[in-house]
Design an enzyme around this catalytic site. Structure first.
Site, PDB file in Angstrom:
ATOM      1  N   LYS A   1       0.757  -1.106  -0.040  1.00  0.00           N
ATOM      2  CA  LYS A   1      -0.040   0.201  -0.029  1.00  0.00           C
ATOM      3  C   LYS A   1       0.750   1.322   0.072  1.00  0.00           C
ATOM      4  O   LYS A   1       0.456   2.056  -0.942  1.00  0.00           O
ATOM      5  CB  LYS A   1      -0.973  -0.126   1.375  1.00  0.00           C
ATOM      6  CG  LYS A   1      -1.793   1.056   1.267  1.00  0.00           C
ATOM      7  CD  LYS A   1      -2.799   1.184   2.241  1.00  0.00           C
ATOM      8  CE  LYS A   1      -3.858   0.242   2.383  1.00  0.00           C
ATOM      9  NZ  LYS A   1      -3.600  -1.331   2.939  1.00  0.00           N
TER      10      LYS A   1
ATOM     11  N   ARG B   1      -3.113   3.039   8.446  1.00  0.00           N
ATOM     12  CA  ARG B   1      -3.547   1.927   7.565  1.00  0.00           C
ATOM     13  C   ARG B   1      -2.337   0.828   7.441  1.00  0.00           C
ATOM     14  O   ARG B   1      -1.125   1.127   7.250  1.00  0.00           O
ATOM     15  CB  ARG B   1      -3.663   2.591   6.336  1.00  0.00           C
ATOM     16  CG  ARG B   1      -4.519   3.836   6.050  1.00  0.00           C
ATOM     17  CD  ARG B   1      -4.643   4.323   4.841  1.00  0.00           C
ATOM     18  NE  ARG B   1      -5.468   3.677   3.936  1.00  0.00           N
ATOM     19  CZ  ARG B   1      -5.704   3.939   2.587  1.00  0.00           C
ATOM     20  NH1 ARG B   1      -4.791   5.037   2.261  1.00  0.00           N
ATOM     21  NH2 ARG B   1      -6.358   3.450   1.767  1.00  0.00           N
TER      22      ARG B   1
ATOM     23  N   GLY C   1      -8.389  -5.831   1.970  1.00  0.00           N
ATOM     24  CA  GLY C   1      -9.146  -5.835   3.264  1.00  0.00           C
ATOM     25  C   GLY C   1      -8.575  -6.997   4.267  1.00  0.00           C
ATOM     26  O   GLY C   1      -9.375  -7.223   5.170  1.00  0.00           O
TER      27      GLY C   1
ATOM     28  N   GLU D   1      -9.214   3.631  -4.556  1.00  0.00           N
ATOM     29  CA  GLU D   1     -10.103   4.247  -3.676  1.00  0.00           C
ATOM     30  C   GLU D   1      -9.866   5.704  -3.859  1.00  0.00           C
ATOM     31  O   GLU D   1      -8.739   6.083  -3.863  1.00  0.00           O
ATOM     32  CB  GLU D   1      -9.853   3.695  -2.184  1.00  0.00           C
ATOM     33  CG  GLU D   1     -10.136   2.183  -2.199  1.00  0.00           C
ATOM     34  CD  GLU D   1     -10.033   1.784  -0.790  1.00  0.00           C
ATOM     35  OE1 GLU D   1      -9.710   2.565   0.142  1.00  0.00           O
ATOM     36  OE2 GLU D   1      -9.618   0.576  -0.371  1.00  0.00           O
TER      37      GLU D   1
ATOM     38  N   ARG E   1      -4.341  -0.268  -6.451  1.00  0.00           N
ATOM     39  CA  ARG E   1      -3.794  -1.585  -6.490  1.00  0.00           C
ATOM     40  C   ARG E   1      -4.523  -2.261  -7.610  1.00  0.00           C
ATOM     41  O   ARG E   1      -5.324  -1.970  -8.224  1.00  0.00           O
ATOM     42  CB  ARG E   1      -4.221  -2.483  -5.124  1.00  0.00           C
ATOM     43  CG  ARG E   1      -5.876  -2.902  -5.298  1.00  0.00           C
ATOM     44  CD  ARG E   1      -6.349  -3.694  -3.970  1.00  0.00           C
ATOM     45  NE  ARG E   1      -6.196  -3.371  -2.904  1.00  0.00           N
ATOM     46  CZ  ARG E   1      -7.358  -2.414  -2.117  1.00  0.00           C
ATOM     47  NH1 ARG E   1      -8.477  -2.354  -3.012  1.00  0.00           N
ATOM     48  NH2 ARG E   1      -7.252  -2.202  -0.876  1.00  0.00           N
TER      49      ARG E   1
ATOM     50  N   HIS F   1     -15.595 -35.109 -24.220  1.00  0.00           N
ATOM     51  CA  HIS F   1     -15.057 -36.502 -23.842  1.00  0.00           C
ATOM     52  C   HIS F   1     -15.881 -37.244 -22.619  1.00  0.00           C
ATOM     53  O   HIS F   1     -16.023 -38.330 -22.497  1.00  0.00           O
ATOM     54  CB  HIS F   1     -13.798 -36.164 -23.176  1.00  0.00           C
ATOM     55  CG  HIS F   1     -13.045 -37.332 -22.449  1.00  0.00           C
ATOM     56  ND1 HIS F   1     -13.039 -37.639 -21.144  1.00  0.00           N
ATOM     57  CD2 HIS F   1     -12.589 -38.471 -23.101  1.00  0.00           C
ATOM     58  CE1 HIS F   1     -12.733 -38.793 -20.960  1.00  0.00           C
ATOM     59  NE2 HIS F   1     -12.085 -39.289 -22.279  1.00  0.00           N
TER      60      HIS F   1
END
Length: 865
Positions: free
Chosen positions: A21, A103, A118, A280, A295, A822
């Site tokens: 991040k 974060r 998450g 985001e 990301r 098959h």
């Protein structure tokens, strides 16, 4: 190493120091994109605290727990550990007062192959230095939540290799926030942006707590606006922390201008990274747009490289062959040579045989066929849907839909090029003579097939004393020259199916009504193998409680009981070249690892008297087939009846040859595999490979270069290829078809129709008539699978490596395939009800669930709980 960096000091190369991040945020900030100011406490801080807490020693212990037990112990250790003064000082240096977002940023996070979205925690609107330190500690602990531990174990990532950094970033008090994908995550269409938005902080959208507004943008145009109820908003509290507020609004929370500005920003982010991104974003009270995260979108299937202009359509060869997993690099390289040899049969020029036929492509380590020329051709639109209808029904439906796409409109109206190619193929394989031979004397047709097998075996023999380079030359010649040899069998099998069609027309019956005619057909090499495996189970001594792996090890050591050792060795001498995913030259054969065979034998031994003996099952099928022939002939009338009887007799005599070309192709691949293993042993002696099996992670041109002009070891390349291969093996979803803009046409059709996986009846293609009710057994990999007699086999697809399971199955439900695929053919031969082409069957059905399979109507009905 420093304990803290600002975003201005961070770039994408610092993943090990700052986590995914923070690396992305630093990269975006340095690129001039609107990222809120902030910085990162590095992984070194986490390392120090984890070591002091004893977590490092715990992970290094041979007795270290796993799963939830490990997660719980790790969290307790980190939350109780003392924090060094220098780490506290680094945190204080990142906090300049005012509200911040704290974060988590793990080293295994926001990666191109695994987003970990998450999995670790974020704390919003944190106010005060002490509160920031507390949030940092809880971020460290969140590396060990149950979900994060389970995610790493599922993705094959070592716990000890993962560390956590922590982002401390100025808080955006958002009026509106949400997420934005720069490619449609449902349909796969690239650069079609999907924006979810809701009032307040983005946490409401990210956590799934709110039904947001949705916007779809492509080419600077808003294609769709959908208002959500937005009944919940997350808001910042004045003293720190957040609250959830009930709201309700039918109005869209973004203007068209804001939507287009967001889309422009999203494309700037994608252009910077060169791949689709999951972002985001937030808009503050002043209307300023902020980017709070980006990301890679890891769930999109990679698009084949297209050099031709315009939209292209690709068909998955893997799906059609029942092999959903990836192929090894040498396996793909072998297919390039095979397709080059096949292209010559139709007069298609191939510039470089190592690149394969022009229509052959690779994406996601799987094979794709460019069917755009067929879509744009009148002849192609006539022929290919009919072929798909019998082999891969759902793909045929998709093809028909694509034919209506104006971007894939007809450009080749004449059928003459197609007819010329067919005539060229027929002439080169002597099709008229072979069809005449098959229809007038089926025994001679089978004798021809046996001669082809003998000729192929002769060609496969490597001359004694061959050098590694000569082995390589021999392998390339064999692969390139095999398609014309195998193609000489195809016209005879096609003649058999043509007779089935003729009988259907003359008798007034549908092909579905004549399914029983194809039960227990003779001379099918796959059926013969299955029957021999069943007989083997009746001749060997009891296997005891040993696992399949233990029995295989004892077999290799020669320590099994004498009769069992001898009988298994005889079976492998004849069928040891076969295996699961056998179209891949790089995959182990039963002769290499007989564990699967011992697992099947154990299943058959356990079934004992509760299952019908395979020979009796096959004999019953043959009697049922003959009854079906007589019924069809009787129903055709006095004049047509004899012709129908003759045509169906020819069909039964010839359709068993359907499996012969693939059987011989697999025999060829197994022979080349063995020869290349010898080349691998040579490269190990030369110090270029670590082990002989590494040879399967190289291509034929790379092997030639290693043998003629060695330039250092190949270990790094092999390791990189193996990691990519194993990563692709974990992919659960492989599209049947794919467009060059990334769109999955099947997903697009489902969205347009508002389709969803309901709780009701599952529908597919009828494959083998009959109705059976039993317990479902979902099997994703046949190796080690255990199927009780009468259970319903539910699987993605099948190849011959799966068919031993059919002898104890009460029915078959398959996600892939058509009436002549098959699995469908073998199910009919064994007389078990089967439905194929059932979307998402392995997800919508569960093991232990009671279901009713109706092979005549193509339905699967889960019984109420």
């Amino acid at each position: 190493m420093k304990l803290a960096f600002t975003f201005a000091e961070i770039d994408a190369s610092m993943l090990a120091d700052v986590g995914g991040k923070a690396a992305n945020l630093g990269e975006l900030a340095r690129a001039g994109l609107p990222v809120p100011p902030g910085g990162c406490l590095t992984t070194e801080a986490y390392r120090q605290v984890a070591a002091a807490a004893g977590l490092t020693d715990l992970l290094a212990s041979p007795a270290a727990p796993t799963g939830q037990e490990l997660a719980g112990q790790a969290r307790e250790l980190l939350l109780a550990a003392p924090v060094p003064d220098e780490v506290r000082a680094a945190v204080a240096g990142l906090y300049h007062g005012g509200p911040v977002a704290v974060r988590s940023s793990a080293t295994a996070e926001d990666l191109p192959h695994a987003s970990f979205a998450g999995q670790q925690d974020t704390y919003l609107n944190v106010v005060g230095e002490r509160e920031v330190m507390t949030a940092v500690r809880h971020c460290w602990a969140s590396l060990w939540t149950d979900r994060a531990v389970a995610y790493r174990e599922a993705n094959g990532i070592e716990h000890a290799a993962v560390r956590l950094a922590v982002v401390v970033q100025d808080m955006v008090d958002a009026e509106v926030a949400g997420v934005m994908f720069t490619a449609n995550p449902v349909t796969g269409r690239r650069r079609e942006l999907v924006i979810d938005a809701s009032p307040g902080l983005g946490e409401a959208v990210v956590s799934g707590a709110v039904n947001p507004d949705r916007f779809v943008v492509f080419g600077g145009e808003i294609l769709d606006r959908h208002a959500g109820d937005k009944r919940l908003a997350v808001r910042s509290l004045p003293g720190g922390g957040t609250e959830r507020v009930e709201t309700s609004s039918a109005e869209l929370c973004l203007s068209d201008r804001q939507v287009l500005d967001l889309a422009e920003l999203g494309l700037r982010v994608e252009d910077h990274y060169g791949s689709p991104q999951d972002t985001e974003w937030a808009i503050d009270a002043d209307g300023r747009l902020w980017l709070t995260q980006a990301r890679p979108i890891t769930t999109l299937y990679p698009v084949p490289d297209a050099t031709a202009p315009g939209l292209r359509a690709y068909l998955s060869v893997n799906v059609a062959q029942g092999v959903l997993g990836p192929l090894t690099p040498l396996g793909l390289s072998a297919f390039r040579l095979l397709t080059s040899g096949a292209a010559g049969l139709f007069g298609v020029p191939v510039a470089d045989r190592h690149r394969g036929a022009p229509a052959f492509h690779v994406a996601g380590e799987r094979m794709w066929l460019d069917i755009t020329p067929a879509l744009r051709s009148r002849a192609g639109r006539t022929v290919l849907p009919r072929l798909l209808a019998v082999g891969e029904t759902r793909a045929g439906v998709i093809f028909d839909r694509l034919a209506g796409d104006p971007r894939l409109s007809l450009t080749q109206h004449s059928r003459r090029p197609f007819l010329r190619a067919v005539r060229r193929f027929a002439r080169r394989v002597h099709a008229p003579r072979l069809v005449r031979l098959a229809l007038t004397n089926p025994r001679r047709a089978h004798a021809h097939a046996r001669r082809v097998e003998a000729e192929l075996a002769r060609r496969l023999a490597v001359p004694p004393g061959s050098t590694p380079l000569q082995r390589l030359d021999h392998a390339e010649r064999i692969l390139y020259g095999t398609p014309p040899v195998l193609a000489s069998i195809a016209p005879m099998a096609v003649a058999g199916y043509a007779m089935l069609g003729l009988a259907a027309r003359l008798s007034g019956r549908s092909l579905g009504d004549l399914q029983d005619v194809l039960r227990s057909v003779p001379d099918n090499p796959t059926t013969e193998m299955d029957l021999e495996l069943w007989r083997l189970s009746t001749r060997i001594e009891p296997l005891g409680d040993a696992t399949a792996e233990q029995l295989a090890e004892r077999f290799r050591a020669g320590t099994l009981p004498e009769r069992t050792q001898r009988e298994v060795a005889a079976f492998l001498a004849k069928y040891g070249h076969r295996g699961v995913a056998e179209i891949d030259l790089g995959v182990a054969r039963w002769a290499d690892d007989p564990s699967h065979i011992f697992g099947v034998l154990a299943n058959y031994r356990r079934a004992g008297g509760s299952a019908v003996p395979a020979d009796e099952l096959f004999a019953r099928g043959a009697r049922a087939a003959q009854e079906a022939v007589e019924q069809a002939a009787a129903g055709a009338g006095r004049l047509k009846g004899p012709v129908v009887r003759w045509a169906l007799g020819r069909a039964r005599s010839l359709v068993g040859l359907r499996e012969m070309p693939k059987y011989l192709a697999v025999l060829t691949l197994a022979g080349v595999r063995s020869s290349m293993f010898v080349v691998g042993e040579h490269l190990v002696k030369e110090g270029l490979l670590d082990e002989a099996g590494d040879v399967y992670f190289l291509t034929f041109p790379e092997l030639r270069a290693a043998l003629t002009e060695p330039d250092g070891g190949l270990g790094h390349l092999v390791a990189e290829r193996r990691e990519r291969y194993l990563r692709e093996r974990r992919r659960r979803h492989v599209p049947r078809m794919l467009l060059s803009d990334g769109t999955e046409p099947e997903a697009l059709a489902a969205v347009a129709a508002g389709a969803s996986a309901s709780e009701g009846v599952l529908t597919g293609t009828p494959a083998s008539a009959g109705t059976v009710t039993g317990i479902a057994r979902v099997v994703l990999d046949p190796v080690g699978a255990h199927l009780e007699p009468g259970e319903i086999l539910v699987c993605p697809s099948t190849d011959p490596g799966w068919t031993p399971l059919f002898l104890t199955a009460g029915g078959l439900v398959m996600e892939m395939g058509g009436a002549m695929s098959h699995g469908a053919v073998v199910a009919r031969e064994y007389g078990i009800p089967a439905v194929v082409g059932v979307p998402h069957a392995t997800e919508r059905l569960t093991s232990g669930q009671r279901v009713t399979v109706d092979g005549a109507t193509g339905t699967v009905r889960p019984d109420p709980a």
